[in-house]
Design a protein around this motif. Sequence first.
Motif, PDB file in Angstrom:
ATOM      1  N   VAL A 321       0.862  -1.178   0.000  1.00 43.67           N
ATOM      2  CA  VAL A 321       0.000   0.000   0.000  1.00 43.67           C
ATOM      3  C   VAL A 321       0.906   1.237   0.000  1.00 43.67           C
ATOM      4  N   THR A 322       0.301   2.395  -0.055  1.00 42.63           N
ATOM      5  CA  THR A 322       1.062   3.639  -0.008  1.00 42.63           C
ATOM      6  C   THR A 322       1.015   4.219   1.398  1.00 42.63           C
ATOM      7  N   LEU A 323       2.164   4.544   1.931  1.00 41.27           N
ATOM      8  CA  LEU A 323       2.271   5.286   3.185  1.00 41.27           C
ATOM      9  C   LEU A 323       2.403   6.763   2.846  1.00 41.27           C
ATOM     10  N   LEU A 324       1.525   7.574   3.414  1.00 37.61           N
ATOM     11  CA  LEU A 324       1.595   9.031   3.267  1.00 37.61           C
ATOM     12  C   LEU A 324       1.951   9.618   4.620  1.00 37.61           C
ATOM     13  N   ALA A 325       2.990  10.448   4.664  1.00 40.83           N
ATOM     14  CA  ALA A 325       3.434  11.075   5.910  1.00 40.83           C
ATOM     15  C   ALA A 325       3.471  12.586   5.735  1.00 40.83           C
ATOM     16  N   GLN A 326       3.139  13.308   6.794  1.00 40.19           N
ATOM     17  CA  GLN A 326       3.143  14.772   6.772  1.00 40.19           C
ATOM     18  C   GLN A 326       4.190  15.300   7.754  1.00 40.19           C
ATOM     19  N   TRP A 327       5.001  16.242   7.278  1.00 36.94           N
ATOM     20  CA  TRP A 327       6.027  16.876   8.113  1.00 36.94           C
ATOM     21  C   TRP A 327       5.834  18.389   7.994  1.00 36.94           C
ATOM     22  N   PRO A 328       5.061  18.985   8.913  1.00 35.80           N
ATOM     23  CA  PRO A 328       4.788  20.422   8.822  1.00 35.80           C
ATOM     24  C   PRO A 328       6.051  21.266   8.994  1.00 35.80           C
ATOM     25  N   GLU A 329       6.006  22.439   8.410  1.00 41.38           N
ATOM     26  CA  GLU A 329       7.099  23.387   8.566  1.00 41.38           C
ATOM     27  C   GLU A 329       7.266  23.715  10.043  1.00 41.38           C
ATOM     28  N   GLY A 330       8.492  23.642  10.529  1.00 43.48           N
ATOM     29  CA  GLY A 330       8.767  23.975  11.914  1.00 43.48           C
ATOM     30  C   GLY A 330       8.666  22.816  12.876  1.00 43.48           C
ATOM     31  N   ALA A 331       8.085  21.690  12.433  1.00 47.72           N
ATOM     32  CA  ALA A 331       7.982  20.514  13.311  1.00 47.72           C
ATOM     33  C   ALA A 331       9.305  19.763  13.321  1.00 47.72           C
ATOM     34  N   GLU A 332       9.632  19.155  14.434  1.00 50.34           N
ATOM     35  CA  GLU A 332      10.888  18.421  14.556  1.00 50.34           C
ATOM     36  C   GLU A 332      10.840  17.064  13.874  1.00 50.34           C
ATOM     37  N   ALA A 333       9.643  16.560  13.622  1.00 56.69           N
ATOM     38  CA  ALA A 333       9.477  15.242  13.002  1.00 56.69           C
ATOM     39  C   ALA A 333       8.112  15.188  12.335  1.00 56.69           C
ATOM     40  N   PRO A 334       7.879  14.208  11.471  1.00 56.38           N
ATOM     41  CA  PRO A 334       6.538  14.048  10.890  1.00 56.38           C
ATOM     42  C   PRO A 334       5.478  13.911  11.978  1.00 56.38           C
ATOM     43  N   THR A 335       4.286  14.383  11.680  1.00 54.08           N
ATOM     44  CA  THR A 335       3.220  14.423  12.688  1.00 54.08           C
ATOM     45  C   THR A 335       2.025  13.533  12.367  1.00 54.08           C
ATOM     46  N   ASP A 336       1.774  13.252  11.090  1.00 56.43           N
ATOM     47  CA  ASP A 336       0.569  12.511  10.716  1.00 56.43           C
ATOM     48  C   ASP A 336       0.899  11.482   9.635  1.00 56.43           C
ATOM     49  N   TYR A 337       0.134  10.375   9.672  1.00 61.58           N
ATOM     50  CA  TYR A 337       0.413   9.259   8.763  1.00 61.58           C
ATOM     51  C   TYR A 337      -0.903   8.649   8.284  1.00 61.58           C
ATOM     52  N   TRP A 338      -0.879   8.176   7.040  1.00 60.48           N
ATOM     53  CA  TRP A 338      -2.036   7.515   6.444  1.00 60.48           C
ATOM     54  C   TRP A 338      -1.564   6.312   5.627  1.00 60.48           C
ATOM     55  N   LEU A 339      -2.447   5.333   5.461  1.00 60.60           N
ATOM     56  CA  LEU A 339      -2.240   4.236   4.521  1.00 60.60           C
ATOM     57  C   LEU A 339      -3.297   4.338   3.431  1.00 60.60           C
ATOM     58  N   SER A 340      -2.883   4.105   2.197  1.00 63.81           N
ATOM     59  CA  SER A 340      -3.807   4.178   1.065  1.00 63.81           C
ATOM     60  C   SER A 340      -3.683   2.930   0.210  1.00 63.81           C
ATOM     61  N   SER A 341      -4.825   2.386  -0.200  1.00 63.64           N
ATOM     62  CA  SER A 341      -4.842   1.238  -1.114  1.00 63.64           C
ATOM     63  C   SER A 341      -5.090   1.668  -2.551  1.00 63.64           C
ATOM     64  N   LEU A 342      -5.095   2.978  -2.821  1.00 61.63           N
ATOM     65  CA  LEU A 342      -5.305   3.461  -4.178  1.00 61.63           C
ATOM     66  C   LEU A 342      -4.118   3.056  -5.056  1.00 61.63           C
ATOM     67  N   PRO A 343      -4.286   3.071  -6.362  1.00 61.93           N
ATOM     68  CA  PRO A 343      -3.198   2.648  -7.252  1.00 61.93           C
ATOM     69  C   PRO A 343      -1.886   3.360  -6.947  1.00 61.93           C
ATOM     70  N   ALA A 344      -0.796   2.650  -7.193  1.00 62.70           N
ATOM     71  CA  ALA A 344       0.525   3.177  -6.850  1.00 62.70           C
ATOM     72  C   ALA A 344       0.849   4.470  -7.584  1.00 62.70           C
ATOM     73  N   ASP A 345       0.246   4.698  -8.743  1.00 62.00           N
ATOM     74  CA  ASP A 345       0.543   5.907  -9.497  1.00 62.00           C
ATOM     75  C   ASP A 345      -0.383   7.075  -9.167  1.00 62.00           C
TER      76      ASP A 345
END
Length: 425
Positions: A321-345
Amino acid sequence: MDAHEVNRARATLAVFVADVFSSVPRKDQRAKGDCYLRGLMLDGRRKSIQPMAERLPDGNEQNLQQFVNQSTWNPVPVRRRIAERMVPQIRPDAWAVDDVSFPKDGRMSVAVAHQYCGALGKQANCQVAVSVHAVSDTASCPLQWRLFVPKEWSDDAVRRQKTGIPPEAGHREKWRLALDTLDELAGWGLVPPVVVADAGYGQNADFRDGLDQRGVGYVVAIRSDVTVHPHDARPTAPAWSGNGRRPQPRYRDKPSSVAAMAVGHGRQAFTEVTWRGGSRGPMRSHFLALRVRPAGVRARRLAQAAATAEHGHWDGVLPDVTLLAQWPEGAEAPTDYWLSSLPADTPITELVRLAKIRWRIEHDYRELKHGLGLDHFEGRSWTGWHHHVTLVTAAHAFLTEQRLAPKADTADSPSTRPSTPSRTC
């Protein structure tokens, strides 16, 4: 809405009521439905029956009490008609799954228990309902509801009888209720373009597997401690000595948490994405999309069961699956994560937009609660709760229609469709 606005909309509301309540057999019941909807939409702090009746010129508290708490009209065909009517108008980009809580005093309101209450942010005495909403960037609407029945109510014959819980309504986990709801909506001919959900659902491998089995794509939030293997990892099996059972292929390296994997790619791997305009300007942040293979005992067992059922054996390869991660400006590390089963492209911009579209369901809950009295129902029965929730959903649908098409109905509008015969579900 103030009294003038409600009166101005009465003719349009009457057409709406005639359509969505066409399954309600009696004319006087449909008239009470019209009255109740006006009470919900009319300005006022409380939307329980007594204050609504007092505000309405044709309000009769006893009649409304009977209509909501004792009347035998079936709310399911009404919700079905609302869903059939609203989906074409909203043109949803996704369906959002979530649950909402209703703080309660005492122990005799239907399905009430001491459990986590999202409305209060802590364990408290409350009811919990699972809902599915059609959502787009511009509009949304609840499609169906399930009242969560806690375990303690399963064998409590006294409370079940007093509140009128039907025999078939037992305890089911919230994620199962969500899948049940999707199945019911599919039976109505309504299928989601994609499902989005928070980590309370996305974290659950069984829920994700249930969506896969139904052929439904998803973009669901997860916690940072979910473990995954890299996409290019491959399971291997040691050489067989010829004695005992042949070794099964396994991933020999330990999986990483999604947090560790995202950090390992470095901030420079994250791309800036704007997903929509907000009240303070464009909403943007930095995101990373990676193909991964969710790990864990439950994920492995589900993958093995699916492969064995389809092919008769399992080669040890976990689905990707696709892992989506968010790293906001100013944050020391990524803050949010999602898994997606949508096509790889699938473009990262689309993944981000769908991951973030859940804000619409929070918008719905605020309007349903604060504007339309979703949590103001004071009755205790199963029937009363479902009638009230259905009427609130109808009021919300009507207001959504007015926002989408504030002028008079056109020939192409579903709201001009003639009343249809009663439906059974």
